[in-house]
Design an enzyme around this catalytic site. Sequence first.
Site, PDB file in Angstrom:
ATOM      1  N   GLU A  38       0.866  -1.192   0.000  1.00 28.39           N
ATOM      2  CA  GLU A  38       0.000   0.000   0.000  1.00 28.39           C
ATOM      3  C   GLU A  38       0.895   1.232   0.000  1.00 28.39           C
ATOM      4  O   GLU A  38       1.587   1.492   0.973  1.00 28.39           O
ATOM      5  CB  GLU A  38      -0.880  -0.040   1.264  1.00 28.39           C
ATOM      6  CG  GLU A  38      -1.696   1.199   1.499  1.00 28.39           C
ATOM      7  CD  GLU A  38      -2.264   1.234   2.942  1.00 28.39           C
ATOM      8  OE1 GLU A  38      -2.556   0.165   3.518  1.00 28.39           O
ATOM      9  OE2 GLU A  38      -2.396   2.348   3.469  1.00 28.39           O
ATOM     10  N   ARG A  42      -0.090  10.263   0.837  1.00 33.17           N
ATOM     11  CA  ARG A  42       0.178  11.433   1.685  1.00 33.17           C
ATOM     12  C   ARG A  42       1.448  12.153   1.287  1.00 33.17           C
ATOM     13  O   ARG A  42       1.795  13.179   1.885  1.00 33.17           O
ATOM     14  CB  ARG A  42       0.183  11.047   3.165  1.00 33.17           C
ATOM     15  CG  ARG A  42       1.381  10.281   3.625  1.00 33.17           C
ATOM     16  CD  ARG A  42       1.200   9.815   5.051  1.00 33.17           C
ATOM     17  NE  ARG A  42       0.357   8.642   5.110  1.00 33.17           N
ATOM     18  CZ  ARG A  42       0.436   7.706   6.060  1.00 33.17           C
ATOM     19  NH1 ARG A  42       1.279   7.845   7.051  1.00 33.17           N
ATOM     20  NH2 ARG A  42      -0.337   6.652   6.047  1.00 33.17           N
ATOM     21  N   THR A  66      -4.116   6.036   2.407  1.00 36.13           N
ATOM     22  CA  THR A  66      -4.411   7.440   2.735  1.00 36.13           C
ATOM     23  C   THR A  66      -5.236   8.083   1.616  1.00 36.13           C
ATOM     24  O   THR A  66      -5.011   9.235   1.234  1.00 36.13           O
ATOM     25  CB  THR A  66      -3.125   8.262   3.021  1.00 36.13           C
ATOM     26  OG1 THR A  66      -2.168   7.443   3.695  1.00 36.13           O
ATOM     27  CG2 THR A  66      -3.438   9.462   3.904  1.00 36.13           C
ATOM     28  N   LYS A 126     -10.304  -1.952   7.560  1.00 33.53           N
ATOM     29  CA  LYS A 126      -9.080  -1.578   8.268  1.00 33.53           C
ATOM     30  C   LYS A 126      -9.480  -1.166   9.691  1.00 33.53           C
ATOM     31  O   LYS A 126     -10.516  -0.511   9.882  1.00 33.53           O
ATOM     32  CB  LYS A 126      -8.435  -0.411   7.521  1.00 33.53           C
ATOM     33  CG  LYS A 126      -7.240   0.205   8.201  1.00 33.53           C
ATOM     34  CD  LYS A 126      -6.587   1.235   7.272  1.00 33.53           C
ATOM     35  CE  LYS A 126      -5.537   2.040   8.008  1.00 33.53           C
ATOM     36  NZ  LYS A 126      -4.700   2.830   7.107  1.00 33.53           N
TER      37      LYS A 126
HETATM   38  C1  3PG Z   1      -1.285   3.904   7.863  1.00 33.04           C
HETATM   39  O1  3PG Z   1      -1.193   4.682   6.956  1.00 33.04           O
HETATM   40  O2  3PG Z   1      -2.049   2.945   7.832  1.00 33.04           O
HETATM   41  C2  3PG Z   1      -0.459   4.113   9.094  1.00 33.04           C
HETATM   42  O3  3PG Z   1       0.340   5.227   8.977  1.00 33.04           O
HETATM   43  C3  3PG Z   1       0.389   2.948   9.401  1.00 33.04           C
HETATM   44  O4  3PG Z   1       0.677   3.012  10.738  1.00 33.04           O
HETATM   45  P1  3PG Z   1       2.124   2.627  11.273  1.00 33.04           P
HETATM   46  O5  3PG Z   1       3.066   3.656  10.705  1.00 33.04           O
HETATM   47  O6  3PG Z   1       2.027   2.690  12.776  1.00 33.04           O
HETATM   48  O7  3PG Z   1       2.458   1.252  10.788  1.00 33.04           O
END
Ligand code: 3PG
Length: 211
Positions: A38, A42, A66, A126
Amino acid sequence: MEALLQKTGVVAVVVIDDAEKAVPVARALCAGGVPAIEVTLRTAAGLDAIARIAEHVPEASIGAGTVLSGEQVNQAIDAGSQFIVSPGCQPQVVEQAQAANCPVYPGVATATEAQAAWNMGLRILKFFPGGLAGGIPMLKALGSVFRDVKFMPTGGVNAANLGEYLAQPSVIACGGSWLTPASAIASGDYQTITDLAAEAVGIAQQTRNQD
Ligand code: 3PG
C-alpha cells in the site's frame, strides 16, 4: 485480494518521497515474501510511485493508502492501484471504489463506524489506528459483534505484536510501515526491507500454522 491478504497476513504501508525508489522498495518487499503493498497518497510522489510499481513489479499487488476523496480513488485506480485503503470510512470513497469494482478497505475505530461500513456492503475493514483504538481487546469486542467482518489492524503494528494480532480469528491481515523504515528507503538499504518482510512473513506463517 482477499485470498492474498489471508495468505500473506501482512500489508506493507509505504510512505515514499522519491518515486525513483518505488520499484526497488517494491521488489525488496516481494523478495521478502510481502507482495501486498500500500503506497500512501500522503506524499506528492505517491501516485507516481504506484504507477511505477504497477508497470515494473508485476509480482506486487499494489494499492493506494491514505485515500481521502472520491477523486483520489479515481487517480489511484488510473495509476494502477488494485485496492484502496482509507484512514476513515466515508461514503464517497467507498462508493467510488465499489463503482470501479476495486476492493476498498476503509478505516474504522468504533462500533458505529464498523456498522456504517457493514451497511455499505463491506466485510473487510481496516482497524485504525489499531493500537490507539483499543488494540486486541477492541478487536475481540468488534469481532464478537460483527461476525462476518474481517479486520486489518494498522497503526502501531510491528514485529513484536504481529503474531498476537494475527492470532485473532477476526484478523485477516495486518498493515504497517515497520517493514519500510524511512531511513532504509532514504539510504537505499533494500536488504533491510527484504529482511523485515521475511521476518514478518515468518511470524505470520508460524501464527497461522498453529491455528
Ligand atoms: C497507515 O497509513 O495505515 C499508518 O500510517 C500505518 O501506521 P504505522 O506507521 O504505525 O504502521
